[in-house]
Write a protein that holds these residues in place. Structure first.
Motif, mmCIF file in Angstrom:
data_model
loop_
_atom_site.group_PDB
_atom_site.id
_atom_site.type_symbol
_atom_site.label_atom_id
_atom_site.label_comp_id
_atom_site.label_asym_id
_atom_site.label_seq_id
_atom_site.Cartn_x
_atom_site.Cartn_y
_atom_site.Cartn_z
ATOM 1 N N LEU A 108 11.859 -38.252 27.475
ATOM 2 C CA LEU A 108 13.213 -38.494 27.963
ATOM 3 C C LEU A 108 13.359 -39.929 28.399
ATOM 4 C CD1 LEU A 108 13.713 -35.298 30.121
ATOM 5 C CD2 LEU A 108 14.472 -35.686 27.796
ATOM 6 N N GLY A 109 14.533 -40.472 28.102
ATOM 7 C CA GLY A 109 14.843 -41.815 28.545
ATOM 8 C C GLY A 109 15.359 -41.788 29.967
ATOM 9 N N PRO A 110 15.711 -42.942 30.528
ATOM 10 C CA PRO A 110 16.174 -42.987 31.917
ATOM 11 C C PRO A 110 17.539 -42.327 32.108
ATOM 12 C CG PRO A 110 16.307 -45.154 30.900
ATOM 13 C CD PRO A 110 15.618 -44.258 29.924
ATOM 14 N N ASP A 111 18.329 -42.222 31.056
ATOM 15 C CA ASP A 111 19.671 -41.639 31.184
ATOM 16 C C ASP A 111 19.737 -40.225 30.629
ATOM 17 O OD1 ASP A 111 20.545 -44.005 32.278
ATOM 18 O OD2 ASP A 111 21.188 -44.838 30.366
ATOM 19 N N GLN A 112 18.622 -39.549 30.565
ATOM 20 C CA GLN A 112 18.595 -38.196 30.015
ATOM 21 C C GLN A 112 17.968 -37.250 31.022
ATOM 22 O OE1 GLN A 112 16.304 -38.820 26.482
ATOM 23 N NE2 GLN A 112 18.086 -39.317 25.249
ATOM 24 N N MET A 113 18.347 -35.960 30.910
ATOM 25 C CA MET A 113 17.747 -34.963 31.775
ATOM 26 C C MET A 113 17.636 -33.641 31.031
ATOM 27 S SD MET A 113 20.742 -34.167 34.460
ATOM 28 C CE MET A 113 21.377 -32.526 34.457
ATOM 29 N N VAL A 114 16.772 -32.769 31.524
ATOM 30 C CA VAL A 114 16.562 -31.460 30.926
ATOM 31 C C VAL A 114 17.382 -30.459 31.718
ATOM 32 C CG1 VAL A 114 14.845 -29.691 30.439
ATOM 33 C CG2 VAL A 114 14.249 -32.101 30.210
ATOM 34 N N ILE A 115 18.084 -29.583 30.987
ATOM 35 C CA ILE A 115 18.931 -28.583 31.640
ATOM 36 C C ILE A 115 18.452 -27.204 31.216
ATOM 37 C CG2 ILE A 115 21.266 -27.642 31.784
ATOM 38 C CD1 ILE A 115 22.303 -30.444 31.206
ATOM 39 N N ASP A 116 18.289 -26.332 32.207
ATOM 40 C CA ASP A 116 17.921 -24.943 31.925
ATOM 41 C C ASP A 116 19.204 -24.174 31.670
ATOM 42 O OD1 ASP A 116 16.839 -22.449 31.756
ATOM 43 O OD2 ASP A 116 16.251 -22.316 33.872
ATOM 44 N N LEU A 117 19.389 -23.704 30.432
ATOM 45 C CA LEU A 117 20.640 -23.042 30.050
ATOM 46 C C LEU A 117 20.795 -21.673 30.704
ATOM 47 C CD1 LEU A 117 20.780 -23.992 26.274
ATOM 48 C CD2 LEU A 117 22.032 -25.011 28.171
ATOM 49 N N THR A 118 19.715 -21.108 31.229
ATOM 50 C CA THR A 118 19.814 -19.810 31.892
ATOM 51 C C THR A 118 20.152 -19.946 33.375
ATOM 52 O OG1 THR A 118 17.444 -19.804 32.334
ATOM 53 C CG2 THR A 118 18.169 -18.783 30.273
#
Length: 155
Positions: A108-118
């Motif tokens: 991931l870059g500095p402007d990205q994040m991981v989202i848990d869809l549940t």
């Protein structure tokens, strides 16, 4: 014999036989070989046969002891290196197994994040969408105030 006495005083080729095997240099090895070769030539000449034979025998035994020490030291070092290599291989396999077992981590870059869809509390809008909604709300609020003022005027 005069040459031998001069070489002994200066630490000549014979001094290489007195060194520790672990302090030998390539020059010392050549010196030892020269000394043994010279003794072999003296044996062929023959007048001092028993003394020359004893001296040569001593030098050959000393040379063999040095070789034995070097071989055993290198065997120990080789075995230690083998053990360390095997240990590192096992550690690498464990790390690979652990990496395979866990979920792959995306880069991931500095402007990205991981989202848990549940996750029910996850963000549902982008930052830009929220800005647009807030701007529209402020415009509607301003229009509401204008309409309320007009209503006041008509009353």
């Amino acid at each position: 014999e005069e040459e031998e006495e001069d070489e002994d005083e200066d630490g000549g080729p014979e001094s290489a036989l007195e060194k520790s095997p672990f302090q030998l240099t390539a020059t010392d090895v050549y010196d030892i070989s020269s000394v043994v070769g010279r003794d072999l030539l003296q044996l062929r000449a023959g007048p001092q046969l028993p003394a020359a034979r004893a001296r040569l025998q001593f030098r050959i035994v000393r040379g063999m002891e040095m070789l034995e020490a070097l071989v055993s030291e290198s065997s120990v070092a080789e075995e230690q290196l083998r053990r360390e290599r095997d240990s590192l291989r096992r550690e690498l396999e464990q790390l690979r197994a652990a990496a395979r077992g866990s979920a792959p981590q995306p880069n991931l870059g500095p402007d990205q994040m991981v989202i848990d869809l549940t996750d029910p509390n996850r963000p549902r809008f982008t930052l830009q969408e929220l800005r647009d909604v807030l701007q529209e709300r402020n415009q509607l609020k301003a229009q509401l105030l204008v309409v309320q003022e007009e209503l006041q005027c008509y009353k």
